[in-house]
Every structure is written in C-alpha cells, then in structure tokens.
Scaffold this motif. Structure first.
Motif, PDB file in Angstrom:
ATOM      1  N   LYS A 124      42.669  52.096  48.456  1.00 36.22           N
ATOM      2  CA  LYS A 124      41.785  52.266  47.457  1.00 36.22           C
ATOM      3  C   LYS A 124      40.817  51.027  47.572  1.00 36.22           C
ATOM      4  O   LYS A 124      41.704  49.961  47.273  1.00 36.22           O
ATOM      5  CB  LYS A 124      42.410  52.797  46.065  1.00 36.22           C
ATOM      6  N   VAL A 125      39.610  50.841  47.384  1.00 37.57           N
ATOM      7  CA  VAL A 125      38.825  49.909  47.280  1.00 37.57           C
ATOM      8  C   VAL A 125      38.072  49.785  46.126  1.00 37.57           C
ATOM      9  O   VAL A 125      37.055  50.900  46.071  1.00 37.57           O
ATOM     10  CB  VAL A 125      37.992  49.321  48.682  1.00 37.57           C
ATOM     11  N   GLU A 126      37.765  49.013  45.416  1.00 34.63           N
ATOM     12  CA  GLU A 126      37.047  48.813  44.193  1.00 34.63           C
ATOM     13  C   GLU A 126      36.231  47.362  44.197  1.00 34.63           C
ATOM     14  O   GLU A 126      36.941  46.619  44.447  1.00 34.63           O
ATOM     15  CB  GLU A 126      37.719  49.088  42.799  1.00 34.63           C
ATOM     16  N   VAL A 127      35.022  47.623  43.814  1.00 34.19           N
ATOM     17  CA  VAL A 127      34.215  46.311  43.931  1.00 34.19           C
ATOM     18  C   VAL A 127      33.223  46.638  42.919  1.00 34.19           C
ATOM     19  O   VAL A 127      32.712  47.709  42.499  1.00 34.19           O
ATOM     20  CB  VAL A 127      33.387  46.216  45.364  1.00 34.19           C
ATOM     21  N   ILE A 128      32.841  45.269  42.077  1.00 33.05           N
ATOM     22  CA  ILE A 128      31.705  45.125  41.271  1.00 33.05           C
ATOM     23  C   ILE A 128      30.952  44.029  41.904  1.00 33.05           C
ATOM     24  O   ILE A 128      31.332  42.928  42.311  1.00 33.05           O
ATOM     25  CB  ILE A 128      32.242  45.094  39.984  1.00 33.05           C
ATOM     26  N   GLU A 129      29.805  44.435  41.931  1.00 28.42           N
ATOM     27  CA  GLU A 129      28.714  43.389  42.440  1.00 28.42           C
ATOM     28  C   GLU A 129      27.719  43.273  41.503  1.00 28.42           C
ATOM     29  O   GLU A 129      26.992  44.148  40.862  1.00 28.42           O
ATOM     30  CB  GLU A 129      28.277  44.029  43.784  1.00 28.42           C
TER      31      GLU A 129
END
Length: 152
Positions: free
Chosen positions: A66-71
């Motif tokens: 699982k990969v979560e990113v906030i940009e």
C-alpha cells in the motif's frame, strides 16, 4: 494579521485540468533484476481554500504494498514558469519536483531522480503518464506507465 486579500494567479487555473477523483492503474517496467509490478488505486486532486495550492492524494497498491502520498502543488512561480511540488509518503520519503505545462496542455513533472510526462485527453476524462527515473545518477530509464480515468 496576514493579508488574505491576494488572489490566486491566472496560471494556477491550468491546474483545474487535474481536479477530481481518478481511478489509477498501470505497471512498472520489468528489468533484468525486477519483475513488472501492477499498480491500482486512486488519485484525487482538490483545491485548498484560496486556490494557491492543489492537494494531490495518492492511494494505490503496488502489487501487495500500500502506497499513500500527499502532495501540494503550487503556487505558480513566474520566475521559473513552473509549479513547485512537494510530496510526502507513508514510507517516510519526501520529494520535491517542479511541474510545467506546455501550450498543448502536456504536463511535465521533474525532480532530481524522477520525472513524468502527463497527457490529458481532450475530453478531460482520461490521462496517461510515462515515468522515468535515474538509478545511476546519469541515465534516465523508463520506470512505469500509468493511466487515469476520471470517476467524479
């Protein structure tokens, strides 16, 4: 007290092409040491109040990971004619990149070790991205291909 009367720049309006929720799918490119990995999930772009920053959230699976990113994207920098990008992920990584868009609406996201070309379809309901990365400090290698379909 800060002055909140400043308006967002007209150049920031180019980011509207990204706004919405997108179904994301793609895969990494197999190498001699790594197999291709499937990527599936969602990307969401929404304006932060004031329309200076576009918030980009990524929630995908790369195979079983699982990969979560906030940009945060923006605001437009008239000196470089780019949009600064700062991303943070659930694995503790932080990346800084710059986005630019040409007259044909093709986006480029570029950092020190990774870059992408994003093409938005004329109907604004699909996007495709080709990612490259540098592993040895000099040579850009095809890394992954992604497609995005707008769901809202």
């Amino acid at each position: 007290m800060p002055d909140n009367t400043q308006a967002s720049t007209p150049e920031n309006e180019h980011l509207n092409a990204l706004v919405g929720r997108w179904r994301s799918q793609g895969q990494t490119v197999a190498t001699s040491t790594e197999p291709a990995l499937q990527i599936i999930g969602s990307d969401t772009y929404e304006w932060l109040e004031g329309r200076f920053f576009l918030i980009h959230r990524v929630d995908v699976r790369i195979n079983d990971d699982k990969v979560e990113v906030i940009e945060m994207i923006g605001p437009y920098d008239p000196e470089t004619r780019t949009y600064p990008m700062r991303s943070f992920d659930n694995q503790g990584d932080f990346v800084t990149m710059r986005a630019s868009v040409n007259d044909n609406g093709i986006w480029t996201f570029a950092g020190e070790t990774e870059r992408a070309t994003l093409v938005i379809a004329e109907d604004h309901n699909t996007m495709t991205a080709r990612w490259e990365r540098v592993d040895n400090g000099a040579d850009w290698l095809h890394w992954m291909d992604m497609t995005f379909t707008k769901v809202s």
